[in-house]
Design a protein around this motif. Structure first.
Motif, PDB file in Angstrom:
ATOM      1  N   GLY A 242      16.642  11.694 -19.407  1.00  0.00           N
ATOM      2  CA  GLY A 242      17.006  10.336 -19.743  1.00  0.00           C
ATOM      3  C   GLY A 242      17.397  10.121 -21.190  1.00  0.00           C
ATOM      4  N   THR A 243      17.381  11.184 -21.992  1.00  0.00           N
ATOM      5  CA  THR A 243      17.735  11.057 -23.411  1.00  0.00           C
ATOM      6  C   THR A 243      18.794  12.095 -23.755  1.00  0.00           C
ATOM      7  OG1 THR A 243      16.275  12.701 -24.454  1.00  0.00           O
ATOM      8  CG2 THR A 243      15.280  10.600 -23.798  1.00  0.00           C
ATOM      9  N   GLY A 244      19.264  12.030 -24.986  1.00  0.00           N
ATOM     10  CA  GLY A 244      20.211  13.030 -25.457  1.00  0.00           C
ATOM     11  C   GLY A 244      19.550  14.170 -26.191  1.00  0.00           C
ATOM     12  N   ALA A 245      18.227  14.193 -26.190  1.00  0.00           N
ATOM     13  CA  ALA A 245      17.498  15.220 -26.942  1.00  0.00           C
ATOM     14  C   ALA A 245      17.346  16.495 -26.126  1.00  0.00           C
ATOM     15  CB  ALA A 245      16.127  14.694 -27.351  1.00  0.00           C
ATOM     16  N   LEU A 246      17.144  17.606 -26.824  1.00  0.00           N
ATOM     17  CA  LEU A 246      16.944  18.893 -26.169  1.00  0.00           C
ATOM     18  C   LEU A 246      15.610  19.496 -26.557  1.00  0.00           C
ATOM     19  CD1 LEU A 246      20.415  20.684 -26.521  1.00  0.00           C
ATOM     20  CD2 LEU A 246      19.528  19.376 -24.578  1.00  0.00           C
ATOM     21  N   HIS A 247      14.904  20.014 -25.549  1.00  0.00           N
ATOM     22  CA  HIS A 247      13.703  20.807 -25.812  1.00  0.00           C
ATOM     23  C   HIS A 247      14.070  22.223 -26.236  1.00  0.00           C
ATOM     24  CE1 HIS A 247      10.872  17.871 -24.276  1.00  0.00           C
ATOM     25  NE2 HIS A 247      11.553  17.758 -23.153  1.00  0.00           N
ATOM     26  N   ALA A 248      15.089  22.778 -25.590  1.00  0.00           N
ATOM     27  CA  ALA A 248      15.409  24.187 -25.823  1.00  0.00           C
ATOM     28  C   ALA A 248      16.864  24.455 -25.479  1.00  0.00           C
ATOM     29  CB  ALA A 248      14.508  25.086 -24.984  1.00  0.00           C
ATOM     30  N   ILE A 284      16.282   4.332  -9.621  1.00  0.00           N
ATOM     31  CA  ILE A 284      17.410   5.233  -9.820  1.00  0.00           C
ATOM     32  C   ILE A 284      18.277   4.763 -10.983  1.00  0.00           C
ATOM     33  CG2 ILE A 284      19.388   6.316  -8.700  1.00  0.00           C
ATOM     34  CD1 ILE A 284      16.642   6.933  -7.413  1.00  0.00           C
ATOM     35  N   PRO A 285      18.534   5.617 -11.974  1.00  0.00           N
ATOM     36  CA  PRO A 285      19.390   5.204 -13.104  1.00  0.00           C
ATOM     37  C   PRO A 285      20.847   5.076 -12.682  1.00  0.00           C
ATOM     38  CG  PRO A 285      18.793   7.522 -13.297  1.00  0.00           C
ATOM     39  CD  PRO A 285      18.009   6.982 -12.146  1.00  0.00           C
ATOM     40  N   GLU A 286      21.621   4.366 -13.496  1.00  0.00           N
ATOM     41  CA  GLU A 286      22.993   4.040 -13.114  1.00  0.00           C
ATOM     42  C   GLU A 286      23.958   5.214 -13.192  1.00  0.00           C
ATOM     43  OE1 GLU A 286      24.538   0.520 -14.867  1.00  0.00           O
ATOM     44  OE2 GLU A 286      22.953  -0.761 -14.014  1.00  0.00           O
ATOM     45  N   LYS A 287      23.530   6.341 -13.752  1.00  0.00           N
ATOM     46  CA  LYS A 287      24.424   7.500 -13.751  1.00  0.00           C
ATOM     47  C   LYS A 287      24.659   8.022 -12.342  1.00  0.00           C
ATOM     48  CE  LYS A 287      20.729  10.829 -14.701  1.00  0.00           C
ATOM     49  NZ  LYS A 287      20.172  11.704 -15.739  1.00  0.00           N
ATOM     50  N   TYR A 288      23.758   7.689 -11.413  1.00  0.00           N
ATOM     51  CA  TYR A 288      23.968   8.020 -10.007  1.00  0.00           C
ATOM     52  C   TYR A 288      24.673   6.837  -9.350  1.00  0.00           C
ATOM     53  CZ  TYR A 288      20.383  11.529 -11.069  1.00  0.00           C
ATOM     54  OH  TYR A 288      19.661  12.549 -11.628  1.00  0.00           O
ATOM     55  N   GLU A 289      25.893   7.056  -8.873  1.00  0.00           N
ATOM     56  CA  GLU A 289      26.729   5.952  -8.419  1.00  0.00           C
ATOM     57  C   GLU A 289      26.772   5.801  -6.905  1.00  0.00           C
ATOM     58  OE1 GLU A 289      30.494   6.575 -10.328  1.00  0.00           O
ATOM     59  OE2 GLU A 289      29.729   5.928 -12.285  1.00  0.00           O
ATOM     60  N   ASP A 290      26.177   6.731  -6.175  1.00  0.00           N
ATOM     61  CA  ASP A 290      26.070   6.604  -4.718  1.00  0.00           C
ATOM     62  C   ASP A 290      24.790   7.297  -4.270  1.00  0.00           C
ATOM     63  OD1 ASP A 290      26.695   9.309  -4.971  1.00  0.00           O
ATOM     64  OD2 ASP A 290      28.635   9.165  -3.967  1.00  0.00           O
ATOM     65  N   ILE A 291      24.489   7.191  -2.986  1.00  0.00           N
ATOM     66  CA  ILE A 291      23.265   7.827  -2.473  1.00  0.00           C
ATOM     67  C   ILE A 291      23.411   9.340  -2.452  1.00  0.00           C
ATOM     68  CG2 ILE A 291      21.792   8.079  -0.426  1.00  0.00           C
ATOM     69  CD1 ILE A 291      21.274   5.562  -2.068  1.00  0.00           C
ATOM     70  N   TRP A 292      24.624   9.823  -2.300  1.00  0.00           N
ATOM     71  CA  TRP A 292      24.845  11.272  -2.305  1.00  0.00           C
ATOM     72  C   TRP A 292      24.249  11.909  -3.554  1.00  0.00           C
ATOM     73  CZ3 TRP A 292      26.975  14.136   1.633  1.00  0.00           C
ATOM     74  CH2 TRP A 292      27.262  15.466   1.352  1.00  0.00           C
ATOM     75  N   ALA A 315      17.908   0.917  -6.191  1.00  0.00           N
ATOM     76  CA  ALA A 315      19.147   1.102  -6.941  1.00  0.00           C
ATOM     77  C   ALA A 315      20.122  -0.011  -6.574  1.00  0.00           C
ATOM     78  CB  ALA A 315      19.752   2.471  -6.628  1.00  0.00           C
ATOM     79  N   PRO A 316      19.910  -1.222  -7.105  1.00  0.00           N
ATOM     80  CA  PRO A 316      20.801  -2.343  -6.760  1.00  0.00           C
ATOM     81  C   PRO A 316      22.269  -2.075  -7.092  1.00  0.00           C
ATOM     82  CG  PRO A 316      18.850  -3.128  -7.922  1.00  0.00           C
ATOM     83  CD  PRO A 316      18.828  -1.638  -8.016  1.00  0.00           C
ATOM     84  N   HIS A 317      22.513  -1.177  -8.044  1.00  0.00           N
ATOM     85  CA  HIS A 317      23.890  -0.893  -8.456  1.00  0.00           C
ATOM     86  C   HIS A 317      24.645  -0.013  -7.467  1.00  0.00           C
ATOM     87  CE1 HIS A 317      21.603   2.603  -9.849  1.00  0.00           C
ATOM     88  NE2 HIS A 317      22.741   3.282  -9.825  1.00  0.00           N
ATOM     89  N   ILE A 318      23.939   0.669  -6.574  1.00  0.00           N
ATOM     90  CA  ILE A 318      24.598   1.559  -5.615  1.00  0.00           C
ATOM     91  C   ILE A 318      25.061   0.760  -4.403  1.00  0.00           C
ATOM     92  CG2 ILE A 318      24.208   3.440  -3.970  1.00  0.00           C
ATOM     93  CD1 ILE A 318      22.507   4.831  -6.032  1.00  0.00           C
TER      94      ILE A 318
END
Length: 427
Positions: A242-248, A284-292, A315-318
């Motif tokens: 969920g972030t732009g950070a990297l562990h490794a 469900i975050p909005e980066k997922y745009e369908d149930i697939w 996921a109301p947006h889907i």
């Protein structure tokens, strides 16, 4: 800030960071530059195989580092989006994902071409050869026995070097994503996609997801990848979900770099509960745009749900089940045995679609006398119309009536924000 560790694994891949760490942009850029500087890439053409928008990954940072290390050294640089069979990304989505203004690709990444994997176009592919049925039987541990034509996006083959650039997460088909999976199914033809996904479905999502090491599906993918004539390298990363950070970050050949990243992901992206839960609210975050794609919010939670329990996909947006796979509207969602024990009715449906169906429906049984009996209930609280949801054999809940705060306070519901990347298991 935790001191960053770096080094080389026993298999020869280079690693920076670790499960308890967060890398700085400078550390990542320096690591990428050092790794690419040490490779014989001068005067060669390079194809970068990158994820689509459904993965948490700081692609602008990574691609800027790779571009900075390769520009002027290589004869041609192409970034190929590994869509699998997801919907293509338009210019606005590509610009957002890669960090440039719409129309400003050349300004941000001079000389680099960006391509969608056009899986719907037969001219996209070249055949690498056939894996015979006897070998498929060995790789699948006897679950399947048929030959497969290994087809791959020709852009990979038409470059001297292919570098996978992307994250590693627990995955419902292969165990952990990343590495050679960016080739198969990422930029592969339908036959190998169907075969690999159906193999995973026969094992079942709940059994294979988060499994470390070489699962039967990973073995099949590696077998196919060995047929690629280009040199294969990988920059694998473990992102903070969920972030732009990297562990490794890891770098090396596609197998060793993947394995090193999977070891980190197994600690950062798998969480354990002491007891099963009766209900999950999976947000469900909005980066997922369908149930697939959004179904990952079920896959990652199924292992902790009690028998007879429920997963609510919120996921109301889907507004659609799938933009690219209309077959799923016809067959709906069912457990593995529903298809296996009625194979004459379903064998002609794309096996990748059947696999997706079983993954979202979860564990269950079917027989002619009792019909289908699923272990958990799956309810959609989305923008998909109720009649479509029920026809697909799923439960329906009007998202406008759902009160997240009430679920959080009821003491009976496990509420999971930003669902889809972190796997939950029982101890």
């Amino acid at each position: 800030m935790t001191t960053t560790q770096s080094g080389t694994t026993q298999t020869g891949s280079s690693v920076i960071g670790g499960p308890a760490q967060v890398l700085t942009d400078d550390e990542i850029t320096r690591f990428v530059r050092e790794q690419l500087d040490a490779r014989d890439l001068d005067g060669r053409s390079v194809c970068l195989v990158i994820p689509d928008g459904t993965r948490s990954c700081p692609l602008p940072l990574l691609l800027s580092a790779v571009h900075g290390a390769l520009a002027g050294r290589v004869t041609r640089l192409t970034a190929l989006v590994a869509l699998g069979t997801h919907a293509p990304m338009d210019e606005a989505h590509l610009a957002k994902m890669l960090g440039y203004a719409v129309g400003g690709l050349e300004e941000r990444y001079p000389g680099m071409t960006v391509l969608n994997h056009e899986w719907w176009d037969p001219d996209t592919f070249v055949s690498l050869g056939v894996i015979p049925s006897t070998r498929i039987a060995e790789l699948s541990e006897g679950r399947l026995a048929q030959s497969v034509d290994v087809r791959l996006n020709r852009a990979v083959v038409e470059h001297d070097v292919a570098i996978v650039v992307g994250p590693v997460f627990p995955h419902e088909v292969v165990g952990f994503s990343g590495g050679n999976k960016y080739f198969f199914p990422g930029v592969a033809g339908q036959a190998i996609i169907d075969l690999s996904h159906w193999l995973g479905a026969l094992i079942t999502s709940s059994e294979i997801i988060g499994t470390r090491g070489i699962t039967p599906v990973r073995a099949l993918i590696n077998e196919a990848a060995a047929m690629i004539p280009s040199e294969k390298l990988a920059l694998c990363v473990v992102a903070q979900s969920g972030t732009g950070a990297l562990h490794a970050a890891t770098f090396g050949d596609t197998e060793s770099a993947w394995a090193a990243a999977a070891d980190v992901a197994a600690e950062t992206h798998v969480r354990y509960l002491d007891a099963p839960v009766t209900r999950v609210l999976s947000i469900i975050p909005e980066k997922y745009e369908d149930i697939w794609t959004g179904a990952k919010g079920f896959y990652k939670l199924e292992p902790v749900v009690a028998d007879g329990g429920e997963v609510i996909i919120y996921a109301p947006h889907i507004t659609k089940i799938s933009e690219t796979h209309p077959e799923i509207y016809e067959i709906g969602y069912h457990c593995r045995d529903y298809f296996v024990k009625q194979w004459d009715l379903f064998s002609d449906v794309h096996w990748g679609v059947l696999a997706h169906s079983t993954h979202l429906r979860g564990a269950g049984t079917w027989d002619a006398e009792h019909g289908e009996r699923d272990r958990v209930r799956v309810t959609l609280a989305t923008g998909i119309p109720e009649d479509v949801v029920r026809k697909a054999n799923l439960g329906y809940l009007d998202p406008s009536t759902l009160d997240v705060a009430a679920f959080e306070a009821d003491g009976e519901t496990f509420v999971v924000p930003n669902a889809g990347e972190v796997l939950f298991r029982l101890r």
